[in-house]
Design a protein around this motif. Structure first.
Motif, PDB file in Angstrom:
ATOM      1  N   THR B  97       0.843  -1.193   0.000  1.00  0.00           N
ATOM      2  CA  THR B  97       0.000   0.000   0.000  1.00  0.00           C
ATOM      3  C   THR B  97       0.883   1.250   0.000  1.00  0.00           C
ATOM      4  N   VAL B  98       0.362   2.304  -0.624  1.00  0.00           N
ATOM      5  CA  VAL B  98       1.129   3.547  -0.714  1.00  0.00           C
ATOM      6  C   VAL B  98       1.303   4.129   0.687  1.00  0.00           C
ATOM      7  N   SER B  99       2.536   4.366   1.069  1.00  0.00           N
ATOM      8  CA  SER B  99       2.806   4.816   2.436  1.00  0.00           C
ATOM      9  C   SER B  99       3.448   6.194   2.472  1.00  0.00           C
ATOM     10  N   GLY B 100       3.856   6.711   1.331  1.00  0.00           N
ATOM     11  CA  GLY B 100       4.494   8.028   1.323  1.00  0.00           C
ATOM     12  C   GLY B 100       4.650   8.529  -0.099  1.00  0.00           C
ATOM     13  N   LYS B 101       4.904   9.826  -0.211  1.00  0.00           N
ATOM     14  CA  LYS B 101       5.041  10.410  -1.544  1.00  0.00           C
ATOM     15  C   LYS B 101       6.442  10.128  -2.100  1.00  0.00           C
ATOM     16  N   MET B 102       6.483   9.710  -3.362  1.00  0.00           N
ATOM     17  CA  MET B 102       7.767   9.446  -3.988  1.00  0.00           C
ATOM     18  C   MET B 102       8.439  10.775  -4.322  1.00  0.00           C
ATOM     19  N   PRO B 103       9.705  10.967  -3.924  1.00  0.00           N
ATOM     20  CA  PRO B 103      10.369  12.235  -4.249  1.00  0.00           C
ATOM     21  C   PRO B 103      10.534  12.395  -5.762  1.00  0.00           C
ATOM     22  N   VAL B 104      10.263  13.583  -6.227  1.00  0.00           N
ATOM     23  CA  VAL B 104      10.491  13.892  -7.638  1.00  0.00           C
ATOM     24  C   VAL B 104      11.458  15.073  -7.697  1.00  0.00           C
ATOM     25  N   ASP B 105      12.647  14.831  -8.196  1.00  0.00           N
ATOM     26  CA  ASP B 105      13.680  15.869  -8.296  1.00  0.00           C
ATOM     27  C   ASP B 105      13.707  16.364  -9.738  1.00  0.00           C
ATOM     28  N   ARG B 106      13.239  17.620  -9.929  1.00  0.00           N
ATOM     29  CA  ARG B 106      13.185  18.150 -11.297  1.00  0.00           C
ATOM     30  C   ARG B 106      14.393  19.043 -11.599  1.00  0.00           C
ATOM     31  N   SER B 107      15.283  19.178 -10.638  1.00  0.00           N
ATOM     32  CA  SER B 107      16.366  20.155 -10.797  1.00  0.00           C
ATOM     33  C   SER B 107      17.380  19.715 -11.849  1.00  0.00           C
ATOM     34  N   PHE B 108      18.047  20.687 -12.414  1.00  0.00           N
ATOM     35  CA  PHE B 108      19.065  20.379 -13.434  1.00  0.00           C
ATOM     36  C   PHE B 108      20.240  19.607 -12.830  1.00  0.00           C
ATOM     37  N   THR B 109      20.428  19.734 -11.497  1.00  0.00           N
ATOM     38  CA  THR B 109      21.564  19.036 -10.886  1.00  0.00           C
ATOM     39  C   THR B 109      21.415  17.523 -11.002  1.00  0.00           C
ATOM     40  N   LEU B 110      20.159  17.037 -10.985  1.00  0.00           N
ATOM     41  CA  LEU B 110      19.940  15.593 -11.138  1.00  0.00           C
ATOM     42  C   LEU B 110      20.433  15.122 -12.509  1.00  0.00           C
ATOM     43  N   CYS B 111      20.085  15.894 -13.565  1.00  0.00           N
ATOM     44  CA  CYS B 111      20.518  15.522 -14.910  1.00  0.00           C
ATOM     45  C   CYS B 111      22.032  15.660 -15.041  1.00  0.00           C
ATOM     46  N   GLU B 139      19.232  27.112 -13.763  1.00  0.00           N
ATOM     47  CA  GLU B 139      18.620  26.934 -12.439  1.00  0.00           C
ATOM     48  C   GLU B 139      17.360  26.084 -12.562  1.00  0.00           C
ATOM     49  N   GLY B 140      16.928  25.530 -11.461  1.00  0.00           N
ATOM     50  CA  GLY B 140      15.659  24.804 -11.373  1.00  0.00           C
ATOM     51  C   GLY B 140      15.544  23.681 -12.378  1.00  0.00           C
ATOM     52  N   ALA B 141      14.323  23.606 -12.981  1.00  0.00           N
ATOM     53  CA  ALA B 141      14.021  22.494 -13.880  1.00  0.00           C
ATOM     54  C   ALA B 141      14.312  22.845 -15.318  1.00  0.00           C
ATOM     55  N   VAL B 142      15.400  23.536 -15.529  1.00  0.00           N
ATOM     56  CA  VAL B 142      15.686  24.073 -16.869  1.00  0.00           C
ATOM     57  C   VAL B 142      15.812  22.957 -17.914  1.00  0.00           C
ATOM     58  N   CYS B 143      16.309  21.803 -17.561  1.00  0.00           N
ATOM     59  CA  CYS B 143      16.475  20.702 -18.522  1.00  0.00           C
ATOM     60  C   CYS B 143      15.123  20.230 -19.053  1.00  0.00           C
ATOM     61  N   LEU B 144      14.112  20.231 -18.130  1.00  0.00           N
ATOM     62  CA  LEU B 144      12.810  19.679 -18.486  1.00  0.00           C
ATOM     63  C   LEU B 144      12.044  20.577 -19.455  1.00  0.00           C
ATOM     64  N   ASP B 145      12.520  21.823 -19.673  1.00  0.00           N
ATOM     65  CA  ASP B 145      11.875  22.685 -20.650  1.00  0.00           C
ATOM     66  C   ASP B 145      11.935  22.043 -22.033  1.00  0.00           C
ATOM     67  N   CYS B 146      13.005  21.324 -22.301  1.00  0.00           N
ATOM     68  CA  CYS B 146      13.174  20.727 -23.626  1.00  0.00           C
ATOM     69  C   CYS B 146      13.145  19.202 -23.609  1.00  0.00           C
ATOM     70  N   HIS B 147      13.591  18.584 -22.500  1.00  0.00           N
ATOM     71  CA  HIS B 147      13.779  17.130 -22.473  1.00  0.00           C
ATOM     72  C   HIS B 147      12.736  16.435 -21.605  1.00  0.00           C
ATOM     73  N   ASP B 148      12.320  15.238 -22.020  1.00  0.00           N
ATOM     74  CA  ASP B 148      11.458  14.391 -21.199  1.00  0.00           C
ATOM     75  C   ASP B 148      12.342  13.351 -20.525  1.00  0.00           C
ATOM     76  N   PRO B 149      12.511  13.436 -19.219  1.00  0.00           N
ATOM     77  CA  PRO B 149      13.459  12.524 -18.557  1.00  0.00           C
ATOM     78  C   PRO B 149      13.049  11.055 -18.646  1.00  0.00           C
ATOM     79  N   HIS B 150      11.739  10.783 -18.804  1.00  0.00           N
ATOM     80  CA  HIS B 150      11.312   9.383 -18.860  1.00  0.00           C
ATOM     81  C   HIS B 150      11.634   8.746 -20.196  1.00  0.00           C
ATOM     82  N   SER B 151      11.634   9.584 -21.245  1.00  0.00           N
ATOM     83  CA  SER B 151      11.913   9.020 -22.560  1.00  0.00           C
ATOM     84  C   SER B 151      12.660  10.026 -23.418  1.00  0.00           C
ATOM     85  N   PRO B 152      13.897  10.313 -23.076  1.00  0.00           N
ATOM     86  CA  PRO B 152      14.639  11.330 -23.821  1.00  0.00           C
ATOM     87  C   PRO B 152      15.027  10.836 -25.209  1.00  0.00           C
TER      88      PRO B 152
END
Lengths: 281, 154
Positions: B97-111, B139-152
């Motif tokens: 069962t779902v017990s907590g929220k999965m962290p989602v890191d949208r920052s450019f540092t992850l990429c 800064e921030g989620a700048v990579c996601l402006d152009c790229h889809d991290p799930h299917s780049p």
């Protein structure tokens, strides 16, 4: 009272009697030294033989089942690890995965990644926080001609210096080839931390006991891979069973040119490296 | 008989010492010590269940996140397990069962951890010089402006 034996000893010493008469003359109340020692050794020897026999009988009779119960038989596995350094991108996912899986305390790592930047003019090695947050670009005073990452961890040696120095039997190697630390027995003396030539151990600041990579023993005994292998995005890390002939890791070790770290120490590491540079120790 | 008292005295002392050693051993040496070797055998079973496995693998996400999972498996990141960028499944699901929220890191540092050009990475691995690749503010989620991290795109 304490003068009593002396006259006796002095009366005996001036006339050293030959053996046979002395033995014959000895009354039950005054046995000769030779007889006394002989009897004492006989009794002591008998006791030692008896105790040894009891011990052997006790250990020989009982057959101990493997510790995993029916679910996991440790005699059917012998784990090994292969690291292909040419594939590593230094992302540090393994370090973060290991921390999350094993609750590794802040400031310490059970596995880490080192970066080697090498050129004719020199070499530079770094591992900021063990690679936990990845690696930054670095300016080097020389012109590098090659650079690469090397993931490191406990080598789970067959001839373990760390187990040998443990004074309380807290470190041991399992039958399936994993070196573990019994936290309840560990007294935190740190001998093993110093004995490990690979720097794989540390003292947990909370429990004050030695801690190290367990190849995720709680996972591999359930059929899962270690967390570091699970999260490695490039296939740098591979974990397998040397007792399975078709295992990819065994195939690699059997057929490829693999190297080990600090082979001259004869510790027989069970982490095998592909494409290892001579700069790496 | 008087001289035999020395023998008795020493025998008594020996007996006391031996008894003390055996009693002390019984108290200090754990029961399962020595079953398989010079260590506490019970610890092997303890290590097997020292904690529940936290990482469950990419296949465990698919039942609930079918669309994301399919897109991921068809794209350039198919070799990257979900838990690499997110977190171990145990943070999100406990006992089914779902017990907590999965962290989602949208920052450019992850990429950037994988794709920033730095010394050490294999040349053929896709990487960018961040400062040249990103023309806007880094800064921030700048990579996601152009790229889809799930299917780049490859």
């Amino acid at each position: 009272m304490d003068h009593a034996p002396r006259p006796l000893a002095s009366t005996r010493s001036p006339s050293p009697p030959p053996e046979a008469p002395a033995a014959g003359a000895a009354t039950p109340a005054d046995p000769g030294r030779r007889d006394f020692l002989g009897a004492a050794f006989t009794i002591a020897g008998g006791a030692v033989v008896l105790l040894a026999g009891l011990d052997a009988a006790a250990s020989g009779e009982t057959h101990v089942p493997p510790p995993g119960g029916d679910a996991y038989n440790w005699e059917e596995h012998r784990w090994a690890y292969v690291i292909d350094t040419s594939k590593c991108i230094g992302c540090g996912s393994c370090v973060r995965g290991c921390k999350a899986e094993n609750d590794v305390p802040d400031g310490f790592v059970r596995t880490w990644v080192e970066r080697y930047i090498v050129g004719p003019g020199g070499s530079y090695v770094d591992s900021p926080k063990g690679g936990l947050d990845g690696f930054p670009p670095v300016p080097t005073a020389f012109t590098p001609t090659k650079s690469f990452f090397v993931p490191k961890m406990c080598n789970h040696c067959k001839e373990t210096p760390c187990v040998q120095v443990c004074p309380v039997g807290a470190s041991y190697r399992t039958k399936d080839g994993v070196v573990l630390v019994d936290g309840k027995s560990c007294i935190g003396c740190g001998y093993c931390v110093q004995a490990c030539p690979y720097g794989s151990r540390f003292l947990n600041p909370a429990t004050h006991t030695a801690e190290k990579c367990t190849w995720c023993y709680h996972r591999i005994t359930k059929g899962l891979k270690p967390a570091c292998v699970e999260v490695c995005p490039t296939g740098t890390r591979a974990f397998g069973d040397m007792m399975r002939e078709d295992d990819p890791v065994r195939q690699t070790i059997d057929h490829e040119r693999v190297s080990i770290l600090q082979a001259h120490l004869l510790t027989e590491p069970q982490c095998f490296y592909l494409h290892l540079d001579m700069e790496v120790r | 008989m008087e001289h035999a008292r020395h023998v008795f005295r020493i025998a008594l002392v020996l007996l006391v010492v031996i008894t003390a050693i055996f009693l002390g051993r019984g108290f200090l040496v754990p029961r399962s010590y020595g079953t398989f070797g010079p260590y506490r055998a019970d610890n092997v079973a303890e290590q097997m269940k020292i904690r529940p496995p936290a990482h469950a693998g990419a296949a465990s996400c698919a039942p609930c996140h079918k669309a994301k999972s399919e897109a991921h498996d068809a794209g350039g990141h198919k070799a990257v397990s979900c838990e690499v960028c997110h977190a171990p499944l145990l943070r999100h699901v406990t006992n089914g069962t779902v017990s907590g929220k999965m962290p989602v890191d949208r920052s450019f540092t992850l990429c950037a951890r994988c794709h920033r050009r730095i010394q050490g990475r294999p040349d053929k691995f896709p990487q960018v010089i961040l400062e040249q690749h990103v023309t806007s503010k880094l800064e921030g989620a700048v990579c996601l402006d152009c790229h889809d991290p799930h299917s780049p795109k490859p």
